[in-house]
Scaffold this active site. Structure first.
Site, PDB file in Angstrom:
ATOM      1  N   ARG A  57       1.055 -12.229   6.735  1.00  0.00           N
ATOM      2  CA  ARG A  57       2.046 -12.892   7.584  1.00  0.00           C
ATOM      3  C   ARG A  57       2.720 -11.943   8.565  1.00  0.00           C
ATOM      4  NH1 ARG A  57       1.307 -15.645   3.365  1.00  0.00           N
ATOM      5  NH2 ARG A  57       1.239 -13.594   2.423  1.00  0.00           N
ATOM      6  N   THR A  58       3.185 -10.809   8.058  1.00  0.00           N
ATOM      7  CA  THR A  58       3.989  -9.941   8.926  1.00  0.00           C
ATOM      8  C   THR A  58       3.146  -9.477  10.113  1.00  0.00           C
ATOM      9  OG1 THR A  58       5.256  -9.262   7.010  1.00  0.00           O
ATOM     10  CG2 THR A  58       5.469  -7.899   8.973  1.00  0.00           C
ATOM     11  N   LYS A  86      -9.122  11.416   7.835  1.00  0.00           N
ATOM     12  CA  LYS A  86      -9.474  12.836   8.023  1.00  0.00           C
ATOM     13  C   LYS A  86      -8.277  13.722   7.695  1.00  0.00           C
ATOM     14  CE  LYS A  86     -12.465  11.789  12.000  1.00  0.00           C
ATOM     15  NZ  LYS A  86     -12.560  11.958  13.455  1.00  0.00           N
ATOM     16  N   ARG A 107       4.322  -0.520   9.077  1.00  0.00           N
ATOM     17  CA  ARG A 107       4.481  -0.787   7.636  1.00  0.00           C
ATOM     18  C   ARG A 107       3.907   0.404   6.889  1.00  0.00           C
ATOM     19  NH1 ARG A 107       3.184  -6.207   4.259  1.00  0.00           N
ATOM     20  NH2 ARG A 107       5.211  -6.694   5.180  1.00  0.00           N
ATOM     21  N   HIS A 135      13.092  -4.519   4.805  1.00  0.00           N
ATOM     22  CA  HIS A 135      12.149  -5.378   5.531  1.00  0.00           C
ATOM     23  C   HIS A 135      12.988  -6.282   6.454  1.00  0.00           C
ATOM     24  CE1 HIS A 135       8.659  -7.581   6.540  1.00  0.00           C
ATOM     25  NE2 HIS A 135       8.193  -7.893   5.349  1.00  0.00           N
TER      26      HIS A 135
HETATM   27  C1  NCD Z   1       6.646  -9.192   1.358  1.00  0.00           C
HETATM   28  C2  NCD Z   1       6.539  -7.682   1.521  1.00  0.00           C
HETATM   29  O1  NCD Z   1       5.543  -7.175   2.044  1.00  0.00           O
HETATM   30  O2  NCD Z   1       7.509  -7.041   1.146  1.00  0.00           O
HETATM   31  N1  NCD Z   1       5.684  -9.894   2.093  1.00  0.00           N
HETATM   32  C3  NCD Z   1       5.991 -10.274   3.381  1.00  0.00           C
HETATM   33  O3  NCD Z   1       6.145  -9.441   4.249  1.00  0.00           O
HETATM   34  N2  NCD Z   1       6.159 -11.582   3.619  1.00  0.00           N
HETATM   35  C4  NCD Z   1       6.754  -9.645  -0.043  1.00  0.00           C
HETATM   36  C5  NCD Z   1       5.690  -9.280  -1.027  1.00  0.00           C
HETATM   37  O4  NCD Z   1       4.732  -8.573  -0.740  1.00  0.00           O
HETATM   38  O5  NCD Z   1       5.825  -9.727  -2.180  1.00  0.00           O
END
Ligand code: NCD
Length: 305
Positions: A57-58, A86, A107, A135
């Site tokens: 999703r993100t 590498k 991320r 987040h």
């Molecule tokens: C979450 C995350 O990556 O922290 N997912 C997201 O971004 N919607 C929650 C999760 O991974 O459980």
């Protein structure tokens, strides 16, 4: 109203007016997110995505958001096939992506990674999750979803359920909710309760909260249940995970006579059974869509035109 943040690293950098600005703009951008209107605000601009951890999703909602605004995307969603294999370090990779793009979405499994990179590149940096840290863009879409459903963010009672120790979505969300008149119930096994430093901060912010181990005793007078996945990948020991997995499962019979709204940042594993999906209470798929207008609002505000 104006929006002055240069990077999106922690929800704690946001004032209430910053949050309002993004939620209002997201609402205005919904017709573009829904493909009913076309937008050229970010024509010719590039977003650099650097994902060192899995994401659906993100990453895809950021990509959708950028493309809906007229821009495009470069980057990677796994280390495989990049020079990270590498031995290239994050700092160096970020130097390069920052020269190829107009903003970076990062991320990473290391807490503080986004802050570190934002101090070392010349383009805006957006934290898409840093380990068990923060987040913030998830929090903004959570707030947007709450606002849409409750007509505002004040005077609500919300239960946060599951992995409150390692879950970065809840670590972000509670700091935002603490700015409003919200009552929070933290429902988790003792081993997975909210970290003491966060509890400490919430106390300092005079926020109303309590802790509980049981979900069902609490459902009746709650407006929102925010379920979370047990963050298996962050457990130092697999046995510890096995002790707590499957601890809370919400099914239709628990909530079908109630107006409670069910949210979840997703992905779900077994916390919400499939029979909840068809109930009007289920808000998690709509919540995931809301990531598009909210991330559009952020990109539109951050990227210089
Ligand atoms: C979450 C995350 O990556 O922290 N997912 C997201 O971004 N919607 C929650 C999760 O991974 O459980």
């Amino acid at each position: 109203m104006s929006f002055d943040l240069k990077n999106i690293i922690s929800i704690r950098d946001f004032s209430k007016s910053d949050i309002n600005y993004i939620l209002n703009l997201a609402n205005e951008l919904e017709p573009i997110a829904n493909s009913k209107q076309v937008c050229h605000d970010l024509d010719g601009k590039l977003l650099g995505v650097m994902f060192y951890e899995p994401s659906t999703r993100t990453r895809l909602s950021f990509e959708t958001a950028m493309k809906r605004l007229g821009g495009d995307v470069i980057g990677f969603n796994q280390k495989q096939g990049t020079s990270i294999q590498k031995g290239e370090v994050l700092y160096d990779t970020a130097q390069i992506i920052s020269q190829y793009s107009d903003a970076i979405v990062l991320r990473h499994d290391m807490e503080g990674a986004a802050r570190f990179i934002s101090n070392n590149v010349d383009v805006p940096v957006i934290n898409a999750g840093d380990g068990a840290g923060q987040h913030p863009t998830q929090t903004l879409l959570d707030l947007y979803t709450i606002h849409k459903n409750m007509g505002g963010i004040n005077n609500i009672k919300i239960a946060l359920v599951g992995d409150l120790k390692y879950g970065r979505t809840v670590h972000s969300l509670v700091y935002a909710l603490a700015m409003y008149n919200v009552e929070m119930i933290f429902i988790a096994p003792a081993e997975l309760q909210m970290p003491p430093e966060i509890i400490n901060d919430l106390e300092k912010m005079n926020c109303k909260f309590r802790m509980s181990k049981t979900l069902y005793d609490n459902i009746d007078d709650i407006d929102i249940i925010y379920m979370t996945r047990i963050q298996k990948e962050r457990f130092p020991d697999a046995q510890e995970y096995n002790k707590v997995k499957g601890e809370y499962t919400l099914s239709a019979k628990n909530i079908e006579d109630s107006d409670v709204i069910v949210m979840h940042p997703l992905p779900r594993v077994d916390e919400i059974s499939f029979d909840v999906d068809k109930l009007p209470n289920a808000m998690y798929f709509k919540q995931a869509f809301n990531g598009v207008p909210v991330r559009m609002a952020l990109l539109d505000s951050l990227i210089e035109k």
